[in-house]
Design an enzyme around this catalytic site. Structure first.
Site: not given
Ligand code: G3P
Length: 229
Positions: A83
């Site tokens: 990533k």
């Molecule tokens: O892995 C990245 C992602 O899904 C982040 O989610 O909830 O931290 O905005 P969030």
């Protein structure tokens, strides 16, 4: 649509993988920090549980640093997807890794223009963050629709749209409606997808009526078997 789970919690991953519905896993430095685990151990164990792509994120911000970290992460297991952030250095790293046939997930995408760049860099996955756009009062799913439409217009773009920052079942349903390839789901959201009050209500009515008959499918099968002998 493929389902990835967005967590580094191994117990959650094991539990959800047992559903047979998990196609991969995404992690990020925040999720690794939350798990309290050493990154390489965590990624190795996750890769043992889930054979599909497991995203492991680099933490360097320059090309050489990202490539050095990517080499370490990619050596953990064949199903690691590296990533990288959607920055100029991240996309140079993406291109170099794709030339070596290593899977790359380009993360932190917030615009269609960025998604075009990632596809041109040969990304395996682009991760647009819908929830964080919603938080700013912008409809995150509009971005998913734009990216799917743009990618569909160019058959030489082989990048899959991986919807990230999902906050609830409505995000998953809308992402599927517009044809996104992958949703990465926090464990709680994957569990929520099963739920409907009419399912629970209907099941308890069926079971109550069945119980009143005193019948048992297994007992009936045994009786039929005995009668045939
Ligand atoms: O892995 C990245 C992602 O899904 C982040 O989610 O909830 O931290 O905005 P969030």
């Amino acid at each position: 649509m493929k389902f990835f789970v967005d967590t580094a919690d191994l117990d959650e991953i094991r539990d959800l993988a047992a559903t047979g519905l998990v196609d991969g896993v995404t992690t990020n430095p925040s999720l690794i920090a939350k798990s309290g685990r050493n990154m390489l151990d965590a990624i190795a164990e996750i890769c043992d549980v889930v054979p599909g792509p497991v995203s492991a994120e680099v933490t360097a911000t320059d090309v050489d640093g990202m490539l050095a970290e990517a080499d370490v992460l990619a050596s953990v297991a064949a199903n690691v997807a590296i990533k990288v952030p959607l920055t100029p250095d991240g996309l140079k790293t993406c291109k170099a890794l794709r030339d070596r046939d290593i899977m790359v997930n380009v993360t932190l995408c917030f615009s269609a223009a960025q998604a075009i760049l990632a596809a041109k860099a040969g990304a395996t996955f682009i991760s647009p963050f819908v929830g964080r756009l919603d938080d700013l009062g912008q409809r995150g799913l509009d971005l998913i629709e734009d990216i799917v439409e743009i990618y569909d217009a160019y058959p030489d773009f082989n990048t899959e749209v991986l919807v990230a920052s999902i906050r609830g079942p409505a995000h998953v349903v809308e992402a599927a409606r517009v044809g996104a390839h992958v949703s990465t789901l926090p464990p709680g959201v994957l569990r929520q997808l099963y739920q409907h009050p009419l399912t629970d209500k209907g099941l308890s009515a069926f079971l109550k009526d069945w119980e009143a008959t005193g019948q048992s499918i297994i007992e009936q099968a045994e009786q039929r078997k005995d009668a045939a002998e």
